[in-house]
Design a protein around this motif. Structure first.
Motif, mmCIF file in Angstrom:
data_model
loop_
_atom_site.group_PDB
_atom_site.id
_atom_site.type_symbol
_atom_site.label_atom_id
_atom_site.label_comp_id
_atom_site.label_asym_id
_atom_site.label_seq_id
_atom_site.Cartn_x
_atom_site.Cartn_y
_atom_site.Cartn_z
ATOM 1 N N UNK A 173 -82.493 12.950 22.451
ATOM 2 C CA UNK A 173 -81.909 13.868 21.473
ATOM 3 C C UNK A 173 -82.698 15.171 21.429
ATOM 4 N N UNK A 174 -84.018 15.062 21.417
ATOM 5 C CA UNK A 174 -84.857 16.255 21.362
ATOM 6 C C UNK A 174 -84.734 17.088 22.639
ATOM 7 N N UNK A 175 -84.451 16.440 23.769
ATOM 8 C CA UNK A 175 -84.288 17.210 25.009
ATOM 9 C C UNK A 175 -83.077 18.125 24.921
ATOM 10 N N UNK A 176 -82.020 17.682 24.249
ATOM 11 C CA UNK A 176 -80.865 18.556 24.026
ATOM 12 C C UNK A 176 -81.166 19.576 22.932
ATOM 13 N N UNK A 177 -81.767 19.095 21.850
ATOM 14 C CA UNK A 177 -81.990 19.948 20.679
ATOM 15 C C UNK A 177 -82.910 21.125 21.001
ATOM 16 N N UNK A 178 -83.936 20.875 21.787
ATOM 17 C CA UNK A 178 -84.931 21.920 22.070
ATOM 18 C C UNK A 178 -84.758 22.541 23.451
ATOM 19 N N UNK A 179 -83.631 22.243 24.108
ATOM 20 C CA UNK A 179 -83.413 22.747 25.461
ATOM 21 C C UNK A 179 -83.271 24.268 25.455
ATOM 22 N N UNK A 180 -83.907 24.910 26.437
ATOM 23 C CA UNK A 180 -83.817 26.365 26.601
ATOM 24 C C UNK A 180 -82.703 26.764 27.558
ATOM 25 N N UNK A 181 -81.981 25.775 28.104
ATOM 26 C CA UNK A 181 -80.928 26.069 29.085
ATOM 27 C C UNK A 181 -79.587 25.444 28.732
ATOM 28 N N UNK A 182 -79.547 24.556 27.752
ATOM 29 C CA UNK A 182 -78.312 23.856 27.400
ATOM 30 C C UNK A 182 -77.794 24.352 26.064
ATOM 31 N N UNK A 183 -76.604 24.904 26.087
ATOM 32 C CA UNK A 183 -76.003 25.414 24.870
ATOM 33 C C UNK A 183 -75.092 24.399 24.216
ATOM 34 N N UNK A 184 -74.827 24.579 22.924
ATOM 35 C CA UNK A 184 -73.925 23.715 22.174
ATOM 36 C C UNK A 184 -72.561 24.399 22.050
ATOM 37 N N UNK A 185 -71.458 23.676 22.252
ATOM 38 C CA UNK A 185 -70.134 24.297 22.145
ATOM 39 C C UNK A 185 -69.897 24.972 20.799
ATOM 40 N N UNK A 186 -70.393 24.354 19.723
ATOM 41 C CA UNK A 186 -70.208 24.937 18.396
ATOM 42 C C UNK A 186 -71.350 25.866 18.017
ATOM 43 N N UNK A 187 -72.222 26.154 18.959
ATOM 44 C CA UNK A 187 -73.274 27.125 18.740
ATOM 45 C C UNK A 187 -74.360 26.660 17.795
ATOM 46 N N UNK A 188 -74.893 27.627 17.045
ATOM 47 C CA UNK A 188 -76.053 27.367 16.197
ATOM 48 C C UNK A 188 -75.749 26.374 15.087
ATOM 49 N N UNK A 189 -74.488 26.322 14.623
ATOM 50 C CA UNK A 189 -74.163 25.426 13.513
ATOM 51 C C UNK A 189 -74.407 23.967 13.895
ATOM 52 N N UNK A 190 -73.874 23.548 15.049
ATOM 53 C CA UNK A 190 -74.052 22.159 15.481
ATOM 54 C C UNK A 190 -75.515 21.850 15.753
ATOM 55 N N UNK A 191 -76.235 22.784 16.361
ATOM 56 C CA UNK A 191 -77.647 22.547 16.657
ATOM 57 C C UNK A 191 -78.458 22.446 15.367
ATOM 58 N N UNK A 192 -78.087 23.245 14.377
ATOM 59 C CA UNK A 192 -78.789 23.182 13.088
ATOM 60 C C UNK A 192 -78.590 21.827 12.420
ATOM 61 N N UNK A 193 -77.359 21.341 12.417
ATOM 62 C CA UNK A 193 -77.082 20.040 11.794
ATOM 63 C C UNK A 193 -77.817 18.935 12.533
#
Length: 727
Positions: A173-193
């Motif tokens: 989970x942290x590898x996705x959350x703190x990734x510098x190359x992988x973006x979230x489709x819903x952007x910052x909102x999904x990553x924040x949650x």
């Protein structure tokens, strides 16, 4: 699948009464179907449905704050407000936890946790990737479900699986959350949650296991979480540009960080990351973990000073008079539904552990009920003892011993496997008959079965799992109106009546045991020798007497419905077996001479008569596709097409005749008096596997056999009156 229909998340919420009814139905099904079927088909679909609850930006919005506690808050010890997906997933999580309550802690550790690991596992692609919306929702669902699991795990189990949780859940989970190359489709909102939920999850584990175990088992996840702030701080100092000059079109710039590691960075993601890992998020992370970890924060988090400085900058921005959070004096926690930016910091130290007013008990941190602090920022108050640990109520159906071993095997078997596998695992025993068991028949729902015996009784038994495989189950009802040995028992599915025969047919109510009708043979010197029931929606019973006459009786009407002569001038002997086709359009009779007759039930015409075997017909089954399967005392098992002259398959038992068998898809499961269980394929190429029953699992001589096709269990009756359930 029924679960998908009744609990499928929709943009508009269903009526509360409909949702309540749907949940009740799923819980009822989970108990009725038993552990293996409930886990494979109910829990499996619920787990897949859980991801759908978080798909899309709408489901990832925080709900409007209110004074009421969000539903199913156990485990959400810091997340202040639920997102819409948390509310939508509430009924799904409730049903999943109910299944765990029914069958015990193994459901959490052997089914739910591996599925969570599957949800958070990184993709196969080694290069930079962008999450799709389904994977993004799966990460949110995985962290939410893990919070629930942690709450219900015992201390011993939690410590046993903690390395798995760290390496298979938290780090991915942290590898996705703190990734510098992988973006979230819903952007910052999904990553924040995801960030808020992950903080809550890690803090929950920290509170459960204590500081020493955190240092031993969670150092890497906690350090990884904090490291992202240092990386972003360095990137801001280096002022990484978006200009792709000097590198390939698909090549990302490589940045060397202060720890000596060179990592790829997607400049397009920096804005998203900076929106998530803000000064407020630094404060949100630093304050609870500095209080939870105490002095060991310096040992396991190398950049704790930087994050502390960022947290201090946030405090200054909301309250210029505030000081560094590490040196703040405790303040009175806010009691309102919204956080107070003027309050904050570590709660009052009680002198025992310095962790949120908690008390260190062994290596576990106990939170007093009157200690409910709040911190400013994105996280809310800790919710007390109930949010940290709850006992799974002990259920009579909890998995242990042989039941647990069989369940673990079954949930790992592919659902596409169409073969019957007999492992000779004893699951339950049903003693009670004082004579040999002549017949067994499961009800269509597979939660009860019927048995008939030489002791002139018919017994109704429950098929719910109990104990560890050595348990003995008592009958739910005993029917005692027969005067002779009972050789047939079955269920008329349409009216839900039981039909049993001892030479006379009895129709009775399985709920009350009351006799509804008795059909005596017209002549006492010509007894009934074989009986079969018609499939739904028919309500008729077909009976063969010793004079080769076939009679039909409708249980709703008095008198005979039809009467046909089967002999046709020949003398084929006594009718030993009857079978009705699944459509109810034909019935086949097997005689003591080995002769078989096929009759059209609509016209009464004999469609075919042929010498099928060289000995007595012992049993016949009719299946879809106009296929007949018969066994005989000549040691053979033969597969026929109704109107074809030659058999399609022919099996020969080496030592004993196959006196009892049942069908599972395209396979026949057979039994002999030498206590051998065989599995024969009815398709090309024919094959057969045989297993000898051990005396430990089955005692006496096998007299009858029935298969539970949905649960894939075998009911085996013996001459000593005991019935065994084996898998």
């Amino acid at each position: 699948m029924l679960v998908r229909v009744v609990l499928s998340p929709t943009p508009s919420f269903p009526e509360p009464s409909a949702l309540y009814t749907a949940c009740k139905m799923v819980r009822w099904l989970s108990a009725k179907l038993g552990p293996t079927v409930a886990s494979r088909h109910v829990a499996g679909n619920l787990l897949r449905l859980l991801t759908s609850c978080y798909v899309g930006p709408t489901r990832q919005q925080f709900t409007v704050s209110s004074g009421e506690s969000p539903p199913l808050s156990a485990g959400n010890i810091y997340q202040k407000r639920p997102v819409l997906g948390d509310i939508v997933s509430g009924p799904v999580l409730s049903c999943l936890l109910h299944i765990a309550h029914l069958y015990g802690e193994p459901v959490l550790t052997y089914q739910y946790l591996p599925y969570i690991s599957y949800l958070v596992a990184p993709g196969s692609a080694s290069g930079p990737s962008r999450l799709n919306s389904r994977k993004e929702a799966g990460l949110l669902a995985a962290v939410t479900l893990t919070q629930k699991i942690i709450v219900y795990l015992s201390d011993t189990t939690l410590m046993d699986i903690l390395p798995r949780i760290s390496h298979e859940v938290l780090l991915p989970v942290l590898s996705f959350l703190t990734s510098l190359v992988t973006g979230f489709p819903s952007g910052a909102q999904a990553r924040t949650i995801l960030c808020v939920k992950t903080i809550s999850l890690i803090a929950l584990i920290c509170l459960r296991i204590g500081q020493e175990m955190v240092q031993q088992h969670l150092s890497e996840p906690v350090a990884t979480f904090f490291q992202i702030f240092s990386q972003l701080h360095e990137l801001r100092q280096q002022d990484l540009k978006l200009d792709p000059a000097g590198r390939g079109e698909d090549q990302l710039p490589q940045v060397v960080f202060s720890d000596g590691q060179q990592r790829p960075v997607d400049p397009a993601l920096l804005d998203e990351l900076q929106k998530v890992f803000t000064l407020e998020m630094a404060y949100t992370i630093y304050v609870p973990f500095s209080c939870l970890l105490g002095d060991i924060i310096r040992k396991i988090i190398p950049n704790h000073e930087l994050v502390g400085e960022l947290a201090g900058l946030y405090l200054e921005s909301v309250s210029p008079s505030s000081r560094n959070p590490a040196s703040m004096e405790p303040t009175v926690p806010s009691t309102g539904p919204e956080w107070d930016p003027q309050g904050g910091g570590c709660p009052q130290d009680d002198g025992h552990s310095g962790t949120f007013g908690s008390v260190l008990v062994g290596n576990r941190i106990q939170i007093p009920n009157d200690s409910r602090p709040e911190t400013p920022g994105l996280l809310g108050p800790i919710s007390g003892d109930n949010a940290l640990k709850q006992e799974l109520p002990r259920s009579a159906h909890g998995l242990s011993g042989n039941w647990l071993a069989y369940w673990q095997y079954e949930i790992g078997v592919s659902q596409q496997d169409a073969h019957f596998h007999f492992h000779q695992i004893r699951l339950q025993s049903f003693p009670g008959h004082s004579g040999a068991v002549k017949c067994v028949a499961p009800l269509s729902s597979e939660d009860f079965f019927l048995s008939g015996s030489k002791d002139r009784t018919v017994r109704l038994w429950p098929l719910y799992n109990y104990g560890d495989g050595t348990s003995e189950t008592a009958p739910r009802l005993v029917y005692t109106q027969h005067r002779k040995s009972v050789f047939f028992v079955g269920q008329l599915e349409a009216p839900q009546h039981v039909v049993s025969c001892d030479g006379a047919v009895h129709v009775w109510d399985p709920f009350t045991g009351k006799t509804l009708r008795t059909v005596e043979p017209p002549d006492s010197r010509v007894p009934l020798t074989a009986v079969a029931v018609m499939p739904a929606p028919h309500t008729s019973i077909t009976m063969a007497s010793s004079d080769s006459t076939l009679r039909f009786v409708d249980c709703r009407k008095p008198g005979l419905q039809h009467e046909f002569r089967l002999g046709g001038g020949l003398n084929p002997g006594l009718v030993r077996a009857l079978a009705v086709s699944p459509s109810g359009r034909s019935v086949v009779a097997g005689f003591s001479s080995g002769f078989m007759v096929l009759l059209d039930t609509r016209t009464g015409l004999v469609l075919r008569g042929w010498p099928a075997h060289e000995g007595d017909i012992l049993q016949i089954k009719a299946v879809e596709g106009s296929v007949l399967v018969s066994s005989s005392s000549d040691h053979s098992l033969t597969v026929w097409k109704e109107l074809e002259q030659k058999p399609t398959h022919h099996y020969k038992s080496a030592s004993d005749p196959i006196h009892t068998f049942d069908l599972y898809g395209s396979e026949a499961v057979t039994g002999t008096v030498s206590n051998k269980i065989g599995v024969c394929s009815l398709l090309e190429p024919p094959s057969q596997a045989t297993t000898k029953l051990s005396s430990e699992n089955f005692r006496g001589t096998l007299t009858s056999l029935a298969l539970l096709p949905t649960k894939r269990h075998l009911l085996l009756g013996s001459d000593n009156g005991v019935i065994r359930l084996l898998a």
